[in-house]
Design a protein around this motif. Structure first.
Motif, PDB file in Angstrom:
ATOM      1  N   ALA A 139       0.846  -1.200   0.000  1.00  0.00           N
ATOM      2  CA  ALA A 139       0.000   0.000   0.000  1.00  0.00           C
ATOM      3  C   ALA A 139       0.880   1.249   0.000  1.00  0.00           C
ATOM      4  CB  ALA A 139      -0.930  -0.008   1.210  1.00  0.00           C
ATOM      5  N   PRO A 140       1.586   1.526  -1.105  1.00  0.00           N
ATOM      6  CA  PRO A 140       2.526   2.653  -1.127  1.00  0.00           C
ATOM      7  C   PRO A 140       1.871   4.020  -0.944  1.00  0.00           C
ATOM      8  CG  PRO A 140       2.229   1.747  -3.336  1.00  0.00           C
ATOM      9  CD  PRO A 140       1.574   0.795  -2.390  1.00  0.00           C
ATOM     10  N   ASP A 141       0.570   4.116  -1.232  1.00  0.00           N
ATOM     11  CA  ASP A 141      -0.119   5.407  -1.078  1.00  0.00           C
ATOM     12  C   ASP A 141      -0.214   5.851   0.375  1.00  0.00           C
ATOM     13  OD1 ASP A 141      -0.459   5.469  -3.786  1.00  0.00           O
ATOM     14  OD2 ASP A 141      -2.581   4.916  -3.769  1.00  0.00           O
ATOM     15  N   LEU A 142       0.062   4.939   1.316  1.00  0.00           N
ATOM     16  CA  LEU A 142       0.010   5.299   2.728  1.00  0.00           C
ATOM     17  C   LEU A 142       1.250   6.074   3.187  1.00  0.00           C
ATOM     18  CD1 LEU A 142      -1.375   2.009   4.357  1.00  0.00           C
ATOM     19  CD2 LEU A 142      -2.648   4.078   3.757  1.00  0.00           C
ATOM     20  N   LEU A 143       2.325   6.042   2.423  1.00  0.00           N
ATOM     21  CA  LEU A 143       3.566   6.680   2.853  1.00  0.00           C
ATOM     22  C   LEU A 143       3.421   8.201   2.917  1.00  0.00           C
ATOM     23  CD1 LEU A 143       6.278   4.639   0.929  1.00  0.00           C
ATOM     24  CD2 LEU A 143       6.013   4.770   3.412  1.00  0.00           C
ATOM     25  N   ALA A 144       3.987   8.790   3.963  1.00  0.00           N
ATOM     26  CA  ALA A 144       4.013  10.246   4.089  1.00  0.00           C
ATOM     27  C   ALA A 144       4.996  10.834   3.078  1.00  0.00           C
ATOM     28  CB  ALA A 144       4.423  10.648   5.504  1.00  0.00           C
ATOM     29  N   TYR A 145       4.676  12.012   2.575  1.00  0.00           N
ATOM     30  CA  TYR A 145       5.577  12.715   1.669  1.00  0.00           C
ATOM     31  C   TYR A 145       6.099  13.984   2.338  1.00  0.00           C
ATOM     32  CZ  TYR A 145       1.127  15.119   0.655  1.00  0.00           C
ATOM     33  OH  TYR A 145      -0.071  15.776   0.761  1.00  0.00           O
TER      34      TYR A 145
END
Length: 293
Positions: A139-145
């Motif tokens: 679920a890479p969309d969960l990573l903070a940017y």
């Protein structure tokens, strides 16, 4: 893309502890065409898993885990969610393959830090040819940017508190104790221990109510990945409850390590932060001004 869930790397299993993360990982896996098997940890996993192949096992039941992984042809394993209690040594059920390692397993469970325990579990899972992958890989969309997630951004005083709390969180992580720290007016007022982030913030709110912390200074919560941490397990995570508890503690906002922290239900987190006037941001200490300017 296959809908069978059987890939060249083997079927995916999700070891599900408490909290929202296992659900997000399972949904992301489904969206990618996987058919994940859910291994719900007894007395930890707090949701129902209808619609998925699933089973419930005890936290220390390595024999049951091994049998389950074999039965479903599992090649990859994701460890996700919180585990509030370590098993007592009497609850540990080894496989024949791990029986000789039992003394080391018991020592680690009794005296090792969280990261040490997780590294041991990863080695036990991978000892039979399987691969442990991180929740962020599914679920890479969960990573903070890097930078602010919502409308608010940290000011100059907030950035000083972020730097101070980040230094404390890094030192805490090196001791394999926790991932979070709170700084207010340049002073460290709380470090995360076994109680977790939300309970730490409740302590800060109590200190504020008791007059131990100036009402004029707001402060910041920072969560970092431990320097020695295997990023395949237990990445720092924040959610709506983090924002709400930060508001109750009178903080100006929350900062997490970009690329190595998870933001659960990002849209709801941003909405809660914007309504409260709090910042939520990702920081990268390898960038000038940590990416905040």
């Amino acid at each position: 893309m296959t809908l069978s869930g059987d890939t060249a790397a083997g079927r995916l299993a999700i070891i599900a502890g408490g909290g929202l993360l296992p659900s997000y990982v399972a949904e992301a896996a489904r969206a990618a065409g996987e058919n994940p098997v859910i291994v719900a940890l007894k007395d930890e996993s707090d949701r129902r898993w209808e619609g998925y192949d699933h089973a419930v096992i005890g936290v220390g039941d390595f024999a049951a885990l091994e049998g389950l992984l074999n039965r479903y042809g599992i090649g990859r394993v994701v460890m996700s969610g919180s585990v509030r209690r370590r098993p007592e040594w009497r609850e540990v059920r080894p496989t024949l393959r791990t029986l000789m390692k039992m003394p080391a397993v018991i020592r680690t469970l009794l005296s090792g830090g969280d990261d040490t325990v997780l590294q041991m579990v990863i080695r036990l899972i991978e000892g039979n040819g399987r691969r442990v992958v991180g929740a962020h890989e599914i679920a890479p969309d969960l990573l903070a940017y890097v930078g602010p997630l919502g409308a608010a951004a940290p000011g100059e005083e907030d950035r000083r508190d972020i730097r101070r709390a980040a230094d404390a969180a890094e030192m805490l992580g090196r001791l394999d104790v926790g991932q979070g720290a709170v700084a207010i007016g340049g002073r460290i007022v709380a470090l995360e221990g076994l109680e977790g982030t939300d309970e730490m913030l409740e302590r800060v709110a109590g200190l504020r109510a008791a007059g131990r912390i100036s009402p004029r200074r707001r402060g910041a919560l920072v969560k970092l990945c431990k320097p020695q941490q295997d990023i395949r397990a237990d990445l720092p995570a924040i959610g709506v409850s983090t924002v709400l508890n930060a508001r109750k503690a009178g903080l100006a906002g929350v900062a997490v390590e970009a690329g190595r922290s998870l933001v659960l239900d990002r849209a709801a987190v941003i909405k809660a932060a914007d309504e409260a006037g709090l910042f939520v941001c990702g920081i990268d200490r390898g960038l000038p001004a940590w990416g905040l300017e």
